[in-house]
Design an enzyme around this catalytic site. Structure first.
Site, PDB file in Angstrom:
ATOM      1  N   ASP A  27      52.240  38.902  31.420  1.00 35.89           N
ATOM      2  CA  ASP A  27      50.816  38.983  31.745  1.00 35.89           C
ATOM      3  C   ASP A  27      50.134  39.872  30.714  1.00 35.89           C
ATOM      4  O   ASP A  27      50.484  41.051  30.566  1.00 35.89           O
ATOM      5  CB  ASP A  27      50.644  39.564  33.157  1.00 35.89           C
ATOM      6  CG  ASP A  27      49.271  39.303  33.739  1.00 35.89           C
ATOM      7  OD1 ASP A  27      48.410  38.761  33.014  1.00 35.89           O
ATOM      8  OD2 ASP A  27      49.048  39.636  34.916  1.00 35.89           O
ATOM      9  N   ASP A 121      46.066  33.768  30.162  1.00 34.16           N
ATOM     10  CA  ASP A 121      46.687  35.009  29.702  1.00 34.16           C
ATOM     11  C   ASP A 121      47.990  35.364  30.411  1.00 34.16           C
ATOM     12  O   ASP A 121      48.434  36.508  30.344  1.00 34.16           O
ATOM     13  CB  ASP A 121      45.701  36.172  29.855  1.00 34.16           C
ATOM     14  CG  ASP A 121      45.342  36.450  31.312  1.00 34.16           C
ATOM     15  OD1 ASP A 121      45.571  35.559  32.161  1.00 34.16           O
ATOM     16  OD2 ASP A 121      44.847  37.552  31.598  1.00 34.16           O
ATOM     17  N   GLU A 122      48.622  34.417  31.081  1.00 33.58           N
ATOM     18  CA  GLU A 122      49.889  34.724  31.732  1.00 33.58           C
ATOM     19  C   GLU A 122      50.749  33.473  31.829  1.00 33.58           C
ATOM     20  O   GLU A 122      50.252  32.347  31.856  1.00 33.58           O
ATOM     21  CB  GLU A 122      49.684  35.327  33.123  1.00 33.58           C
ATOM     22  CG  GLU A 122      48.998  34.408  34.103  1.00 33.58           C
ATOM     23  CD  GLU A 122      48.909  34.993  35.504  1.00 33.58           C
ATOM     24  OE1 GLU A 122      49.891  35.630  35.957  1.00 33.58           O
ATOM     25  OE2 GLU A 122      47.857  34.815  36.139  1.00 33.58           O
TER      26      GLU A 122
END
Length: 419
Positions: A27, A121-122
């Site tokens: 993350d 974003d993860e």
């Protein structure tokens, strides 16, 4: 954006036991804000809010410096500034975030082909097949954090565990810029110490229902008979929580990820009653949706229009097309027809256009002729001009609309929330 502000983070020491682990949850830390700091280093160390103007804009992301004042995602920017008056507000730049995301995901794929993106974003990584090349899961995670920082200038937090559920909890606890490894033998004790709200899928209402019955920690869940959980949460949810509390999560990393929809919304600085302004916004939003569809190689079978009125009542209408499309003019025409179906009995606070039921370009039936050929040529010209001169450099005349006063100006588009 996670609820944490970086205080009380838990990280593993060097050489921590990674027995039985194979899943990484990676993350990125305050992703939107971190990308903006890369673009403008003078923002480093300052409380930073990514969002629209002070009026109706909402927070998409915030730096950890701002989070420590209580700034949270989806909070009105005005409220965020009252909590953190010294914060710097930056308008979102989604193109920057998408570019950084692509680079990060490329680095993940250099480690293993088993990558499941959850958002911009993860992602989950299954590194069980990468051991002989890169080492144990703990070693892979440490090396990946270093590599992401070296190649992108961004930090990430990683949870390493035997299951997706535990890996995600671990990454959250290690933020920012941390690594937390939960070995298979330690999983039970690790989970038992967590609050019930840490379990994946337990939202505020479910947590309140459990806490009303004295079930506040995962240890309390373990001590509760399954029928008690099912009465509190329903049979399916109760059974799921019963298993997750025991570390049972059979879900595998899914490499194939299909976007469900692509959309844009605008929240007006002041409520809008002028139907001409609303129609102009439908055209503009439709062009943005179509541009994103083309960039990703998708077409939409269904178009949805959403309105939120001044009293916060929200309504939507959808239309399924005979053939999927990513043509801006076609999406706009459908959006306008849906707008005509909705009553304008009070001013509008928010308007949105969304393409749904996505298929790859050419995934629908091949028509005998293309009624949108001319409009496709227009879209290609717009895409080329925007790629060369920037998104704001060229637009359709139809999206300019009437001469617009302040109450017609939208804030930033509603971007995905940055965790």
């Amino acid at each position: 954006m996670g609820r944490g502000d970086g205080t009380g983070r838990i990280v593993s020491p060097e050489g921590a036991d990674d027995t039985g682990t194979r899943i990484l949850h990676v993350d990125m830390d305050a992703f939107y804000a971190s990308v903006e700091v890369l673009h403008d280093p003078s923002l480093r160390g300052r409380p930073l809010i990514i969002g629209g103007g002070e009026g109706r804009g909402v927070v998409s992301s915030a730096s950890y410096e701002a989070r420590r004042y209580g700034v949270r995602a989806a909070m009105p920017v005005g409220q965020a500034l009252r909590l953190c008056p010294n914060a710097v507000v930056v308008t979102p730049h989604f193109d920057r975030y998408a570019s950084a995301s692509r680079r990060v995901m490329e680095l993940f794929h250099e480690v293993t082909p088993l990558v499941e993106p959850l958002s911009i974003d993860e992602a989950f990584l299954d590194v069980s097949g990468a051991r002989r090349l890169w080492g144990s899961p703990g070693t892979i995670a440490r090396d990946l954090r270093v590599r992401v920082l070296e190649k992108t200038g961004l930090t990430c937090s990683i949870g390493v565990a035997a299951t997706k559920h535990v890996a995600k909890i671990a990454s959250t606890l290690s933020k920012p810029d941390g690594l937390l490894i939960v070995s298979l033998p330690d999983t039970g004790a690790f989970l038992a110490a967590r609050p019930v709200r840490a379990l994946w899928g337990v939202g505020p209402r479910a947590a309140e229902s459990l806490e009303a019955r004295g079930i506040r920690t995962v240890a309390d869940v373990l001590a509760s008979p399954r029928p008690v959980l099912e009465r509190a949460l329903g049979k399916a949810m109760g059974e799921r929580i019963w298993h997750l509390a025991r570390g049972v999560d059979p879900r595998e990393v899914e490499v194939t990820h299909v976007e469900k929809s692509v959309g844009h919304e605008e929240t007006f600085l002041e409520d809008v009653s002028n139907p001409v302004v609303l129609r102009t916004e439908v055209h503009r939003l439709s062009d943005r949706v179509s541009s994103r569809l083309r960039a990703a190689g998708w077409e939409a079978r269904t178009i949805t229009l959403k309105l939120r009125y001044a009293d916060f009542t929200t309504v939507s209408r959808s239309m399924t097309l005979p053939e999927p499309t990513n043509v801006g003019q076609r999406i706009g025409e459908v959006g306008l027809s849906l707008l005509d179906e909705l009553p304008l009995t009070q001013p509008v606070r928010l308007i949105g256009v969304r393409g749904e039921r996505l298929v790859g370009v050419g995934g629908g039936p091949t028509p005998l002729w293309d009624d949108d050929a001319d409009w496709r040529a227009v879209d290609e010209a717009l895409d080329g001009a925007r790629a060369r001169f920037g998104r704001a450099a060229v637009t359709r005349a139809s999206t300019l609309g009437p001469r617009r006063d302040v109450n017609a100006l939208p804030t930033n588009p509603r971007l995905p929330i940055d965790e």
